[in-house]
Motif scaffolding. Structure first.
Motif, PDB file in Angstrom:
ATOM      1  N   LYS A  56       1.595  -1.780 -10.502  1.00 32.39           N
ATOM      2  CA  LYS A  56       0.200  -1.336 -10.506  1.00 32.39           C
ATOM      3  C   LYS A  56      -0.079  -0.519  -9.250  1.00 32.39           C
ATOM      4  O   LYS A  56       0.446  -0.811  -8.180  1.00 32.39           O
ATOM      5  CB  LYS A  56      -0.753  -2.534 -10.550  1.00 32.39           C
ATOM      6  N   ASP A  57      -0.950   0.467  -9.397  1.00 31.29           N
ATOM      7  CA  ASP A  57      -1.352   1.313  -8.264  1.00 31.29           C
ATOM      8  C   ASP A  57      -2.847   1.575  -8.388  1.00 31.29           C
ATOM      9  O   ASP A  57      -3.294   2.235  -9.333  1.00 31.29           O
ATOM     10  CB  ASP A  57      -0.573   2.630  -8.285  1.00 31.29           C
ATOM     11  N   LYS A  58      -3.624   1.025  -7.448  1.00 31.09           N
ATOM     12  CA  LYS A  58      -5.079   1.225  -7.451  1.00 31.09           C
ATOM     13  C   LYS A  58      -5.437   2.205  -6.333  1.00 31.09           C
ATOM     14  O   LYS A  58      -5.289   1.897  -5.146  1.00 31.09           O
ATOM     15  CB  LYS A  58      -5.811  -0.098  -7.246  1.00 31.09           C
ATOM     16  N   ALA A  59      -5.872   3.393  -6.738  1.00 27.66           N
ATOM     17  CA  ALA A  59      -6.240   4.443  -5.780  1.00 27.66           C
ATOM     18  C   ALA A  59      -7.747   4.435  -5.571  1.00 27.66           C
ATOM     19  O   ALA A  59      -8.515   4.440  -6.539  1.00 27.66           O
ATOM     20  CB  ALA A  59      -5.799   5.806  -6.288  1.00 27.66           C
TER      21      ALA A  59
ATOM     22  N   ALA B 198       0.844  -1.193   0.000  1.00 27.41           N
ATOM     23  CA  ALA B 198       0.000   0.000   0.000  1.00 27.41           C
ATOM     24  C   ALA B 198       0.876   1.239   0.000  1.00 27.41           C
ATOM     25  O   ALA B 198       2.068   1.184   0.265  1.00 27.41           O
ATOM     26  CB  ALA B 198      -0.911   0.013   1.232  1.00 27.41           C
ATOM     27  N   GLY B 199       0.265   2.366  -0.313  1.00 28.64           N
ATOM     28  CA  GLY B 199       0.980   3.633  -0.272  1.00 28.64           C
ATOM     29  C   GLY B 199      -0.004   4.782  -0.218  1.00 28.64           C
ATOM     30  O   GLY B 199      -1.097   4.708  -0.789  1.00 28.64           O
ATOM     31  N   ASP B 200       0.358   5.836   0.484  1.00 28.93           N
ATOM     32  CA  ASP B 200      -0.466   7.041   0.548  1.00 28.93           C
ATOM     33  C   ASP B 200       0.232   8.134  -0.237  1.00 28.93           C
ATOM     34  O   ASP B 200       1.002   8.914   0.302  1.00 28.93           O
ATOM     35  CB  ASP B 200      -0.690   7.481   2.000  1.00 28.93           C
ATOM     36  N   VAL B 201       0.001   8.149  -1.537  1.00 28.99           N
ATOM     37  CA  VAL B 201       0.689   9.103  -2.398  1.00 28.99           C
ATOM     38  C   VAL B 201       0.121  10.498  -2.232  1.00 28.99           C
ATOM     39  O   VAL B 201       0.834  11.481  -2.218  1.00 28.99           O
ATOM     40  CB  VAL B 201       0.606   8.648  -3.870  1.00 28.99           C
ATOM     41  N   THR B 202      -1.200  10.612  -2.104  1.00 29.58           N
ATOM     42  CA  THR B 202      -1.820  11.926  -1.937  1.00 29.58           C
ATOM     43  C   THR B 202      -2.828  11.921  -0.792  1.00 29.58           C
ATOM     44  O   THR B 202      -3.829  12.601  -0.820  1.00 29.58           O
ATOM     45  CB  THR B 202      -2.526  12.367  -3.234  1.00 29.58           C
ATOM     46  N   GLY B 203      -2.556  11.116   0.222  1.00 28.82           N
ATOM     47  CA  GLY B 203      -3.433  11.105   1.383  1.00 28.82           C
ATOM     48  C   GLY B 203      -4.587  10.137   1.278  1.00 28.82           C
ATOM     49  O   GLY B 203      -5.355   9.988   2.216  1.00 28.82           O
ATOM     50  N   THR B 204      -4.764   9.456   0.111  1.00 31.44           N
ATOM     51  CA  THR B 204      -5.826   8.466  -0.036  1.00 31.44           C
ATOM     52  C   THR B 204      -5.216   7.078  -0.056  1.00 31.44           C
ATOM     53  O   THR B 204      -4.030   6.910  -0.254  1.00 31.44           O
ATOM     54  CB  THR B 204      -6.613   8.700  -1.337  1.00 31.44           C
ATOM     55  N   GLY B 205      -6.038   6.054   0.129  1.00 32.02           N
ATOM     56  CA  GLY B 205      -5.531   4.699   0.158  1.00 32.02           C
ATOM     57  C   GLY B 205      -5.124   4.205  -1.219  1.00 32.02           C
ATOM     58  O   GLY B 205      -5.846   4.396  -2.199  1.00 32.02           O
ATOM     59  N   HIS B 206      -3.962   3.573  -1.302  1.00 38.25           N
ATOM     60  CA  HIS B 206      -3.456   3.043  -2.563  1.00 38.25           C
ATOM     61  C   HIS B 206      -3.047   1.589  -2.368  1.00 38.25           C
ATOM     62  O   HIS B 206      -2.190   1.292  -1.536  1.00 38.25           O
ATOM     63  CB  HIS B 206      -2.238   3.836  -3.057  1.00 38.25           C
ATOM     64  N   ALA B 207      -3.658   0.673  -3.137  1.00 41.33           N
ATOM     65  CA  ALA B 207      -3.222  -0.715  -3.174  1.00 41.33           C
ATOM     66  C   ALA B 207      -2.207  -0.847  -4.306  1.00 41.33           C
ATOM     67  O   ALA B 207      -2.486  -0.464  -5.443  1.00 41.33           O
ATOM     68  CB  ALA B 207      -4.407  -1.637  -3.404  1.00 41.33           C
ATOM     69  N   GLN B 208      -1.025  -1.395  -4.005  1.00 41.87           N
ATOM     70  CA  GLN B 208       0.054  -1.422  -4.978  1.00 41.87           C
ATOM     71  C   GLN B 208       0.596  -2.835  -5.172  1.00 41.87           C
ATOM     72  O   GLN B 208       0.599  -3.640  -4.245  1.00 41.87           O
ATOM     73  CB  GLN B 208       1.199  -0.496  -4.531  1.00 41.87           C
ATOM     74  N   GLU B 209       1.053  -3.105  -6.398  1.00 44.54           N
ATOM     75  CA  GLU B 209       1.691  -4.372  -6.733  1.00 44.54           C
ATOM     76  C   GLU B 209       2.945  -4.090  -7.548  1.00 44.54           C
ATOM     77  O   GLU B 209       2.948  -3.217  -8.423  1.00 44.54           O
ATOM     78  CB  GLU B 209       0.751  -5.275  -7.543  1.00 44.54           C
ATOM     79  N   PHE B 210       4.008  -4.842  -7.242  1.00 45.81           N
ATOM     80  CA  PHE B 210       5.271  -4.715  -7.965  1.00 45.81           C
ATOM     81  C   PHE B 210       5.726  -6.119  -8.367  1.00 45.81           C
ATOM     82  O   PHE B 210       5.821  -7.010  -7.522  1.00 45.81           O
ATOM     83  CB  PHE B 210       6.342  -4.063  -7.091  1.00 45.81           C
ATOM     84  N   MET B 211       5.997  -6.293  -9.652  1.00 48.11           N
ATOM     85  CA  MET B 211       6.445  -7.585 -10.154  1.00 48.11           C
ATOM     86  C   MET B 211       7.711  -7.388 -10.979  1.00 48.11           C
ATOM     87  O   MET B 211       7.807  -6.453 -11.780  1.00 48.11           O
ATOM     88  CB  MET B 211       5.370  -8.242 -11.016  1.00 48.11           C
ATOM     89  N   ALA B 212       8.689  -8.274 -10.779  1.00 51.56           N
ATOM     90  CA  ALA B 212       9.934  -8.200 -11.534  1.00 51.56           C
ATOM     91  C   ALA B 212      10.365  -9.600 -11.930  1.00 51.56           C
ATOM     92  O   ALA B 212      10.343 -10.523 -11.111  1.00 51.56           O
ATOM     93  CB  ALA B 212      11.033  -7.527 -10.713  1.00 51.56           C
ATOM     94  N   ALA B 213      10.743  -9.751 -13.202  1.00 49.31           N
ATOM     95  CA  ALA B 213      11.281 -11.011 -13.708  1.00 49.31           C
ATOM     96  C   ALA B 213      12.575 -10.691 -14.442  1.00 49.31           C
ATOM     97  O   ALA B 213      12.555  -9.991 -15.465  1.00 49.31           O
ATOM     98  CB  ALA B 213      10.287 -11.691 -14.640  1.00 49.31           C
ATOM     99  N   SER B 214      13.693 -11.168 -13.925  1.00 47.74           N
ATOM    100  CA  SER B 214      15.013 -10.831 -14.466  1.00 47.74           C
ATOM    101  C   SER B 214      15.781 -12.107 -14.778  1.00 47.74           C
ATOM    102  O   SER B 214      15.821 -13.032 -13.973  1.00 47.74           O
ATOM    103  CB  SER B 214      15.809  -9.984 -13.468  1.00 47.74           C
ATOM    104  N   LEU B 215      16.416 -12.119 -15.944  1.00 46.82           N
ATOM    105  CA  LEU B 215      17.243 -13.246 -16.362  1.00 46.82           C
ATOM    106  C   LEU B 215      18.592 -12.715 -16.812  1.00 46.82           C
ATOM    107  O   LEU B 215      18.660 -11.827 -17.669  1.00 46.82           O
ATOM    108  CB  LEU B 215      16.588 -14.016 -17.507  1.00 46.82           C
ATOM    109  N   ARG B 216      19.656 -13.242 -16.229  1.00 48.89           N
ATOM    110  CA  ARG B 216      21.024 -12.886 -16.626  1.00 48.89           C
ATOM    111  C   ARG B 216      21.651 -14.093 -17.327  1.00 48.89           C
ATOM    112  O   ARG B 216      21.684 -15.197 -16.774  1.00 48.89           O
ATOM    113  CB  ARG B 216      21.847 -12.476 -15.423  1.00 48.89           C
ATOM    114  N   VAL B 217      22.141 -13.874 -18.527  1.00 48.81           N
ATOM    115  CA  VAL B 217      22.755 -14.924 -19.330  1.00 48.81           C
ATOM    116  C   VAL B 217      24.238 -14.593 -19.493  1.00 48.81           C
ATOM    117  O   VAL B 217      24.593 -13.477 -19.888  1.00 48.81           O
ATOM    118  CB  VAL B 217      22.084 -15.038 -20.710  1.00 48.81           C
ATOM    119  N   ALA B 218      25.101 -15.560 -19.193  1.00 52.10           N
ATOM    120  CA  ALA B 218      26.547 -15.397 -19.347  1.00 52.10           C
ATOM    121  C   ALA B 218      27.070 -16.516 -20.230  1.00 52.10           C
ATOM    122  O   ALA B 218      27.588 -17.532 -19.734  1.00 52.10           O
ATOM    123  CB  ALA B 218      27.239 -15.395 -17.989  1.00 52.10           C
TER     124      ALA B 218
END
Length: 366
Positions: A259-262, A224-244
């Motif tokens: 994603k950020d749902k205010a 969650a996050g309060d960016v402007t004083g209202t409730g925010h449901a947030q999601e962060f997804m990361a998929a990383s592949l390193r090839v050597a």
């Protein structure tokens, strides 16, 4: 600053903090004139800037591991009347500071943690090892006018206070769960008090295969996050592949989906920031060419918005390390970013930058 470095040297001499490392990257940055998406002319800039200036203090206190990093130059601009001031807060000064305790295959940590969002790119940016930062990791474009935007609608969060538990599944496979304060905890822009309704909770997998020829870094964080004083449901997804595929060549492929749902009393809006990047580095006897390409998009919910746009960007750099066992690296880089397909503005914005500088990493305990 001198007093702080003397304190660090004293700590380095103690058994508790046996490792003291200074990391500095300093650049000359030249930005050419360009036009914002609304057609407004934006003057170029020429400046010297400390991209990274950080001191690391690591060691042991009894059976506990203590790791910390201190940003020596991390200012926020504050406008008071017609005057611009540079202000450093305690939260900016302390990059991370945690104590950890190993118990078998587990490692438990508490304090200000290095959050696992942002993939390999986040680590490169923190240590001054990249010349282009994606939109999802809070990389800025070229627009500065009121009619258009250049920032991520929802960027990966910064380091935060909390707890974590990591489990080593095998020698090269680790699973870590983190529970931290929500985004913008305590206060947000404009001094609006955060409601601190719930925590950010994330799960991260880091593992390597085929004698580290493939490295996989997966993360999902919900919070969650309060960016402007209202409730925010947030999601962060990361998929990383390193090839050597060979000893001196590494290729990173990464995708970030945020994603950020205010939610207010009457409406609910969901904003998205997505980035896909590819970066390749090849070491040729101390000469390291670097190529990076980015595709990103901001998707603002609802009607056409100046916050909705797409970004194409690339960077070409050349690093030079005179001696592998010495602390200096020199670099020159050219980057170009283009923001386009705005919801309101009809034009594009293209910004070009030239960077020339060096990086120093040294152990002050030696």
């Amino acid at each position: 600053m001198k007093k702080f470095l003397m304190i660090a040297a004293t700590l380095a001499a103690s058994s508790a903090f046996a490792g003291v490392k200074l990391e500095v990257r300093s650049d000359y940055v030249n930005t050419a004139d360009y036009s914002a998406a609304d057609g407004a002319n934006v003057a170029g800039k020429s400046l010297f800037t400390p991209n990274v200036a950080r001191l690391y203090l690591n060691g042991n206190v009894g059976e506990a591991v203590v790791e910390s990093a201190w940003n020596l130059r991390a200012f926020s601009p504050v406008l008071v009347g017609a005057d611009l001031y540079k202000v450093m807060t305690v939260d900016q000064f302390v990059d991370h500071l945690w104590a950890g305790k190993a118990m078998g295959q587990f490692m438990f940590k508490a304090g200000k943690l290095e959050v696992n969002t942002g993939g390999f790119e986040r680590q490169k940016n923190l240590h001054g090892d990249t010349y282009l930062v994606s939109l999802a990791n809070n990389g800025a474009g070229g627009n500065v006018s009121a009619a258009t935007a250049d920032a991520a609608l929802i960027a990966n969060p910064e380091n935060s206070s909390g707890i974590s538990a990591a489990y080593s599944i095998a020698e090269n496979h680790k699973l870590e769960a983190q529970v931290t304060n929500q985004t913008n905890s305590v206060t947000v822009d404009g001094g609006v008090a955060s409601t601190d309704k719930r925590h950010n909770m994330g799960l991260n997998y880091l593992g390597s295969f085929m004698d580290k020829m493939l490295v996989l870094n997966l993360n999902y964080t919900s919070g969650a996050g309060d960016v402007t004083g209202t409730g925010h449901a947030q999601e962060f997804m990361a998929a990383s592949l390193r090839v050597a595929p060979m000893a001196d060549l590494t290729i990173d492929l990464e995708y970030f989906g945020n994603k950020d749902k205010a939610t207010t009393a009457t409406t609910t809006a969901e904003n998205k920031t997505n980035s896909t990047i590819i970066e390749a580095r090849y070491n040729m006897n101390g000469w390291v060419p670097v190529l990076k390409y980015e595709m990103s998009e901001n998707k603002a919910d609802g009607a056409a918005s100046n916050n909705s746009f797409k970004r194409d960007a690339f960077a070409v750099a050349l690093e030079y390390v005179p001696k592998a066992d010495e602390a200096f690296r020199y670099h020159v880089a050219y980057s170009s970013s283009k923001d386009k397909d705005y919801g309101v503005a009809t034009g594009d914005s293209k910004k070009d930058m030239i960077v020339v500088g060096f990086k120093y990493t040294g152990d002050m305990a030696k």
